[in-house]
Every structure is written in C-alpha cells, then in structure tokens.
Design an enzyme around this catalytic site. Structure first.
Site, short mmCIF file in Angstrom:
data_model
loop_
_atom_site.label_atom_id
_atom_site.label_comp_id
_atom_site.label_asym_id
_atom_site.label_seq_id
_atom_site.Cartn_x
_atom_site.Cartn_y
_atom_site.Cartn_z
CG ASN A 252 -2.27 -0.62 0.94
OD1 ASN A 252 -2.68 -0.73 -0.22
ND2 ASN A 252 -2.96 -1.05 1.98
CD GLU A 287 -3.86 -6.59 5.93
OE1 GLU A 287 -2.96 -6.42 6.75
OE2 GLU A 287 -4.78 -5.78 5.74
#
Length: 355
Positions: A252, A287
């Site tokens: 990210n 996640e």
C-alpha cells in the site's frame, strides 16, 4: 443426449399454473359445499320456483358425488397431475353450467329466468381463475349450449333474438373479465417472484464483502457457527484456515491503495478458485481471509492451504513484486468458536514470525 433445462419463463409459467390450480381447488372445495347448503333448501319451496324440484335434486345429487372428489384433490393436490386437476375443475364447471341452463329453460315458457344462467357464468369466472384458452373453451361451450336450444323453449321469436343478443354481449364481457382476472393474478404472481428475488439479492449483498464478493466478517462468523453445530450434531471433522497477506502495508505504501485493492481482489479470486466446492471463503479482515472446510481433518486442510500458497506464488499481479501469504490451520475439537478462532490466529501469527 443431455436433458435441457426449462427456460426461466417456462418454469415460472408452470409454477404459476400450479399456484392458480391450487387456489381454484381451495375456492371450489368451499363453493361446492356452500352451493349444496344453499340449493337444497330450495327444493322445499319448489312450487314457488316453477316446480324445479327435479333439477334441484339432480344438481344436489351430482354435487354430493363430486364434492368429496374435489376435497380429495385439495388434500392430495401435490400428488395429482395437472391434467387430472383440470379435468375435475372442468367437470364441476360443466355440471354447474348445465344446472344454470336447465333452470333457465325449465321456466322459459312462464318467465324470463336467463339471469340464472348469467349468475352461474359470473360465479365461475370469479371462483375459477382460468388460462384464456381454457376460459374460451368454457365460455364457448356454455354459449352454444344455451343459445342454440333457446328456440325450443321460447316461442316468441323476438324474445329469442333479444335473449341471444343479450347472451352474446354478456358472454363477451364475461370472457374479457376472465382474461383480465387471469392477467391480474399472473402479474401479481410475477411481481411477488420479483420481490422475492430482489430480497434474496439484498440478503446476499448484506452477506458479501463488496470488494471481493466473499463472505464478509459477520457472514463468515455465522457460517462457521453453523458448521460447528453441524460438526457437533453429525460428529464429523471441521477445519478452518485463517490467512493474512504478508507485508501488505508495504504494498500500500509503495504502490498506493488502488494497487493494494487490486491485490486483495485478485487474492480473493485465487482462493475462491483453489478451494473445494464444499468450502466457504470469507474476507475476515482488511487483508485477512478465512476458509471454512466442513468434513475436513487437519491433514486435508493442510493440503488445501498448500495449494492456495502455491497458486499465489505462481500468480502474476501485474507488478514487479510477488505476493505471499501466511496462515494458521486448526481442527475443531469441541471448543467454543471464540477459542477455535483464537487458536488459529495464534498459529497465523506464529507462521508470520517464522516466515
């Protein structure tokens, strides 16, 4: 040769026909008893009704014979084929129409009793919802049976002509009303199906994670709870696998959240395609993923986990990095659901630490 599945519209039409036939049967079972109760007392005042006693007794006798058949059809409706149900409804309709015609003809030389025939037709239209084809047959038979014999029972040609015209107009209106009632009932049925379909879709949307289309956290917990109940009840093994993408924060931070979202979606697709058809997959966290494996022991669950890991290692995420995943596996041992998840999380964190 493989058997083709019916088209959705054909399946809906077949289901609608069964629904309508059952509603007709229910109404007819009540109407048949009601008519016996209403018509039979008229026998005792037949002298004031143009001495129609023989007709009354004949109708009551036939109704007494048919009513148990109609109730048997209602009770055993699911076992009866469509043609047999329609045959009984046709038979009772014809008997009722014959009664209406006979009452009108019996008194034709003394008074105009055509309203009896009209009342019977109107009653059938309300009680029995028919396909336009069936309705046309019933109205056609009724029309011919009533109009053609009229000159035999009515001596005045002008009265015969007027009655035939009135009957023609009435039958056209009745046929139109029957078609409209059928179409209204069908629209109502299809609207109900559409509402049920939309409700199912809404319930499914509430259960699914919008990004991955996997079960969301709440739905995953509910599915696991149900499988634990099943495992206890049937004494069969149950295993779960909780996985977490490695170094996802780095992805990210380095490539941006759009790439991170793409990684999560592609990972979800890989897991979905790799597990077995009996397994349930959920997005348990950001996640983090969970795989619920019914009727699976620890060894078999490890094989599934290895396949998922290998599939991810081979996957191309359209970037220079590789995606890896760590996981923890536990087999249900009659502990609480919270304890089962805690143990599996502990194994997941241990896997991350050991690489």
């Amino acid at each position: 040769m493989t058997k083709t599945q019916p088209e959705p519209n054909a399946a809906a039409d077949t289901a609608f026909e069964r629904v309508v036939l059952f509603e007709n049967t229910r109404r007819l079972s009540i109407a048949s008893l009601t008519l016996i109760g209403l018509v039979f007392p008229l026998y005792f005042i037949q002298h004031r009704l143009f001495n129609t006693g023989p007709l009354i007794l004949a109708f009551v006798a036939v109704s007494i014979l048919l009513t148990p058949l109609i109730w048997l059809m209602r009770i055993q409706f699911e076992r009866w084929p469509v043609w047999r149900i329609k045959a009984v409804q046709y038979l009772y309709s014809c008997v009722t129409i014959a009664y209406g015609c006979s009452l009108s003809f019996w008194s034709a030389r003394q008074a105009d009793m055509t309203h009896m025939f009209f009342m019977v037709i109107a009653g059938l239209v309300v009680i029995i919802v028919m396909h336009p084809r069936d309705s046309f047959i019933i109205h056609g038979v009724s029309f011919v049976s009533f109009v053609l014999p009229l000159p035999i029972f009515m001596s005045n040609p002008d009265a015969v002509l007027a009655t035939q015209i009135n009957t023609t107009v009435f039958m056209m209106i009745s046929q139109s009303l029957s078609i409209e009632l059928y179409q209204m009932r069908k629209r109502s049925y299809l609207d109900q199906l559409n509402i049920e379909k939309q409700n199912t879709q809404l319930k499914e949307l509430v259960r699914l994670d919008p990004m991955t289309q996997l079960l969301n956290h709440e739905a995953s917990f509910a599915a696991l709870t149900e499988e634990i109940r099943r495992s206890r009840r049937m004494n069969i093994p149950l295993s779960i696998l909780i996985m977490d993408l490695d170094d996802f924060k780095t992805i990210n931070d380095t490539y941006g959240h759009l790439v991170g979202d793409h990684v999560i979606r592609q990972t979800a697709d890989i897991i979905r395609q790799t597990v077995r058809i009996t397994d349930q997959v959920g997005r348990y966290g950001g996640e983090e993923f969970i795989v619920i494996m019914p009727d699976t022991d620890l060894a078999a669950a490890s094989v599934v986990a290895a396949r998922i890991r290998q599939a991810l290692e081979r996957a191309d995420f359209d970037h220079s990095f590789k995606v890896t995943i760590s996981g923890g596996i536990s087999q249900f041992q009659l502990e609480s659901i919270d304890e089962l998840i805690r143990q599996t999380d502990s194994k997941l964190y241990q896997a991350k630490k050991t690489g």
